[in-house]
Design a protein around this motif. Structure first.
Motif, PDB file in Angstrom:
ATOM      1  N   LYS A 160      40.118  -1.210  11.187  1.00 51.79           N
ATOM      2  CA  LYS A 160      39.327  -0.453  12.173  1.00 51.79           C
ATOM      3  C   LYS A 160      38.003   0.050  11.617  1.00 51.79           C
ATOM      4  N   VAL A 161      37.339  -0.786  10.825  1.00 52.43           N
ATOM      5  CA  VAL A 161      36.014  -0.447  10.312  1.00 52.43           C
ATOM      6  C   VAL A 161      34.993  -0.629  11.437  1.00 52.43           C
ATOM      7  N   ASP A 162      34.053   0.278  11.539  1.00 55.12           N
ATOM      8  CA  ASP A 162      33.026   0.241  12.591  1.00 55.12           C
ATOM      9  C   ASP A 162      31.844  -0.602  12.104  1.00 55.12           C
ATOM     10  N   PHE A 163      31.735  -1.828  12.622  1.00 58.24           N
ATOM     11  CA  PHE A 163      30.644  -2.702  12.203  1.00 58.24           C
ATOM     12  C   PHE A 163      30.368  -3.741  13.290  1.00 58.24           C
ATOM     13  N   THR A 164      29.181  -4.340  13.222  1.00 58.61           N
ATOM     14  CA  THR A 164      28.812  -5.468  14.077  1.00 58.61           C
ATOM     15  C   THR A 164      28.532  -6.664  13.186  1.00 58.61           C
ATOM     16  N   TYR A 165      29.061  -7.822  13.568  1.00 62.44           N
ATOM     17  CA  TYR A 165      28.862  -9.052  12.796  1.00 62.44           C
ATOM     18  C   TYR A 165      27.724  -9.848  13.419  1.00 62.44           C
ATOM     19  N   ILE A 166      26.714 -10.177  12.603  1.00 64.39           N
ATOM     20  CA  ILE A 166      25.539 -10.920  13.066  1.00 64.39           C
ATOM     21  C   ILE A 166      25.423 -12.200  12.248  1.00 64.39           C
ATOM     22  N   PRO A 167      26.090 -13.284  12.688  1.00 63.18           N
ATOM     23  CA  PRO A 167      25.990 -14.551  11.963  1.00 63.18           C
ATOM     24  C   PRO A 167      24.699 -15.282  12.321  1.00 63.18           C
ATOM     25  N   ILE A 168      24.024 -15.821  11.314  1.00 60.03           N
ATOM     26  CA  ILE A 168      22.764 -16.530  11.512  1.00 60.03           C
ATOM     27  C   ILE A 168      22.881 -17.904  10.875  1.00 60.03           C
ATOM     28  N   ASP A 169      22.485 -18.933  11.605  1.00 61.09           N
ATOM     29  CA  ASP A 169      22.581 -20.295  11.081  1.00 61.09           C
ATOM     30  C   ASP A 169      21.467 -21.141  11.671  1.00 61.09           C
ATOM     31  N   ILE A 170      21.059 -22.165  10.933  1.00 60.47           N
ATOM     32  CA  ILE A 170      20.033 -23.077  11.407  1.00 60.47           C
ATOM     33  C   ILE A 170      20.540 -23.929  12.567  1.00 60.47           C
ATOM     34  N   SER A 171      21.849 -24.070  12.675  1.00 61.09           N
ATOM     35  CA  SER A 171      22.469 -24.908  13.705  1.00 61.09           C
ATOM     36  C   SER A 171      22.999 -24.060  14.851  1.00 61.09           C
ATOM     37  N   GLN A 172      22.465 -24.247  16.061  1.00 63.57           N
ATOM     38  CA  GLN A 172      22.974 -23.551  17.230  1.00 63.57           C
ATOM     39  C   GLN A 172      24.417 -23.948  17.504  1.00 63.57           C
ATOM     40  N   HIS A 173      24.742 -25.219  17.236  1.00 61.19           N
ATOM     41  CA  HIS A 173      26.112 -25.698  17.424  1.00 61.19           C
ATOM     42  C   HIS A 173      27.078 -24.902  16.548  1.00 61.19           C
ATOM     43  N   ALA A 174      26.691 -24.668  15.294  1.00 58.24           N
ATOM     44  CA  ALA A 174      27.556 -23.902  14.382  1.00 58.24           C
ATOM     45  C   ALA A 174      27.735 -22.466  14.878  1.00 58.24           C
ATOM     46  N   ILE A 175      26.665 -21.853  15.354  1.00 60.90           N
ATOM     47  CA  ILE A 175      26.750 -20.490  15.868  1.00 60.90           C
ATOM     48  C   ILE A 175      27.680 -20.431  17.076  1.00 60.90           C
ATOM     49  N   GLY A 197      25.517 -13.607  17.486  1.00 63.39           N
ATOM     50  CA  GLY A 197      25.031 -14.786  16.777  1.00 63.39           C
ATOM     51  C   GLY A 197      23.571 -15.061  17.050  1.00 63.39           C
ATOM     52  N   GLU A 198      22.894 -15.644  16.033  1.00 62.83           N
ATOM     53  CA  GLU A 198      21.470 -15.934  16.173  1.00 62.83           C
ATOM     54  C   GLU A 198      21.143 -17.222  15.416  1.00 62.83           C
ATOM     55  N   GLN A 199      20.372 -18.107  16.076  1.00 64.91           N
ATOM     56  CA  GLN A 199      19.983 -19.376  15.467  1.00 64.91           C
ATOM     57  C   GLN A 199      18.596 -19.249  14.845  1.00 64.91           C
ATOM     58  N   GLY A 200      18.430 -19.812  13.644  1.00 66.39           N
ATOM     59  CA  GLY A 200      17.113 -19.779  13.015  1.00 66.39           C
ATOM     60  C   GLY A 200      17.190 -20.092  11.535  1.00 66.39           C
ATOM     61  N   THR A 201      16.028 -20.336  10.922  1.00 62.39           N
ATOM     62  CA  THR A 201      15.943 -20.566   9.482  1.00 62.39           C
ATOM     63  C   THR A 201      15.925 -19.218   8.758  1.00 62.39           C
ATOM     64  N   TYR A 202      16.308 -19.225   7.480  1.00 63.75           N
ATOM     65  CA  TYR A 202      16.419 -17.980   6.723  1.00 63.75           C
ATOM     66  C   TYR A 202      15.133 -17.157   6.776  1.00 63.75           C
ATOM     67  N   PHE A 203      14.010 -17.795   6.439  1.00 59.97           N
ATOM     68  CA  PHE A 203      12.770 -17.042   6.296  1.00 59.97           C
ATOM     69  C   PHE A 203      12.288 -16.502   7.633  1.00 59.97           C
ATOM     70  N   LYS A 204      12.498 -17.248   8.710  1.00 58.28           N
ATOM     71  CA  LYS A 204      12.133 -16.753  10.038  1.00 58.28           C
ATOM     72  C   LYS A 204      13.000 -15.553  10.414  1.00 58.28           C
ATOM     73  N   VAL A 205      14.286 -15.676  10.153  1.00 57.69           N
ATOM     74  CA  VAL A 205      15.206 -14.597  10.527  1.00 57.69           C
ATOM     75  C   VAL A 205      14.971 -13.356   9.677  1.00 57.69           C
ATOM     76  N   LEU A 206      14.632 -13.553   8.406  1.00 58.92           N
ATOM     77  CA  LEU A 206      14.390 -12.400   7.540  1.00 58.92           C
ATOM     78  C   LEU A 206      13.262 -11.522   8.069  1.00 58.92           C
ATOM     79  N   GLU A 207      12.304 -12.135   8.753  1.00 58.69           N
ATOM     80  CA  GLU A 207      11.213 -11.363   9.340  1.00 58.69           C
ATOM     81  C   GLU A 207      11.736 -10.390  10.403  1.00 58.69           C
ATOM     82  N   ARG A 208      12.862 -10.762  11.029  1.00 63.79           N
ATOM     83  CA  ARG A 208      13.419  -9.920  12.092  1.00 63.79           C
ATOM     84  C   ARG A 208      14.467  -8.928  11.571  1.00 63.79           C
TER      85      ARG A 208
END
Length: 333
Positions: free
Chosen positions: A112-127, A145-156
């Protein structure tokens, strides 16, 4: 959604369209270069994802099981460390199928840990696949879930600052970057971290060179088909005519530098035309396309990378066969 301005016209592009444009520009750059190169990150479509799942199940590919062993063995400790400051966002770069992460997610949800999981991957299919599977496995889990490359996502990532962040990068994905790129990557992560945030990252370790060689050049040829998927994608999405079977996968490992390199090699000379890009190129016999590096590490190298990036190692976790390590970092004060 990205916005591009050309003279008086403004063109709105979806994430997928933006990614496709990046792919096309990369193909032009890589095939005009000498020596030629194409990034392995563009292997991943539905077929590429499927082939990588097969690779992870191969007996030679030790990385997945080794890191799975770490997370399974230390899940209780990780839960307590991650929950140090209460509720948090768990942000995973390169989530893939989440096989290893699911062990940790189940531990967190069960307790019962309070957290949100935000998976990020270059593949929309994988997400999509990961999100759907987690809905069934852990229905109480909040997934964004969010699709994108590492460096693009890091900006967000900097926008996720309402509560502590736990950023995880599993599978030694940092190994696809050379040391200067790895330092830049780590600095970008450090720049979006607060004093309460953690970075949990996998680094494949230096070991018997044959063990590494076999992991990236399996006897069943799955890795070869995986790398060839780059050429299949170009043929399918850009109207190319690569003779795919004319290209053979080759892996080399330098134990001195700890660098494994993957290539596609032309077995015979050929002419290639990619109509959508209006690009023609020629391959000589045995000419290469460099596709990927997979860097291997030891504690001294990881500590040096961390120091160069403004980070410090808090803890080190190792699998029972001593093949792989996960490092826990915080900002260096």
């Amino acid at each position: 959604m990205a916005i591009y301005e050309f003279e008086t016209r403004t063109i709105y592009m979806t994430k997928q369209e933006t990614f496709q444009l990046e792919f096309e520009n990369h193909v032009i750059e890589g095939l005009k270069a000498f020596p030629k190169f194409l990034s392995s990150k563009y292997i991943y479509d539905d077929r590429g994802d499927e082939l990588f799942q097969q690779i992870m199940a191969l007996p030679e590919y030790y990385l997945t099981e080794a890191e799975y062993n770490i997370i399974d063995s230390y899940k209780d400790n990780l839960r307590k460390v991650f929950n140090t400051h209460g509720a948090f966002d768990l942000i995973e770069l390169g989530a893939g199928d989440g096989k290893k992460t699911k062990v940790l997610l189940k531990e967190l949800v069960t307790n019962k840990v309070d957290f949100t999981y935000i998976p990020i991957d270059i593949s929309q299919h994988a997400i999509d696949e990961l999100t759907n599977s987690l809905t069934t496995l852990l229905p109480d889990l909040e997934v964004q879930g969010e699709q994108g490359t590492y460096f693009k996502v890091l900006e967000r990532l900097a926008t996720y600052n309402k509560r502590p962040k736990i950023i995880i990068v599993l599978g030694s994905n940092i190994g696809n970057l050379d040391h200067p790129q790895a330092i830049e990557f780590l600095k970008k992560i450090k720049d979006v971290m607060s004093d309460q945030d953690f970075l949990f990252m996998g680094f494949d370790q230096k070991k018997d060179p044959l063990t590494i060689q076999h992991a990236y050049a399996d006897s069943q040829g799955v890795t070869q088909e995986f790398n060839r998927n780059l050429l299949h994608r170009i043929n399918k999405e850009m109207d190319g005519n690569f003779p795919v079977n004319n290209f053979e996968h080759w892996e080399s490992y330098d134990p001195e530098t700890g660098t494994a390199k993957s290539y596609l090699i032309a077995k015979e000379p050929c002419d290639v035309e990619i109509k959508k890009l209006k690009l023609k190129t020629t391959f000589k016999k045995w000419e290469t396309i460099h596709c990927e590096i997979s860097q291997k590490y030891d504690d001294d190298t990881v500590e040096w990378l961390a120091n160069q990036s403004g980070l410090k190692i808090e803890m080190i976790y190792e699998d029972h066969q001593k093949l792989f390590k996960d490092y826990l970092f915080k900002i260096k004060k």
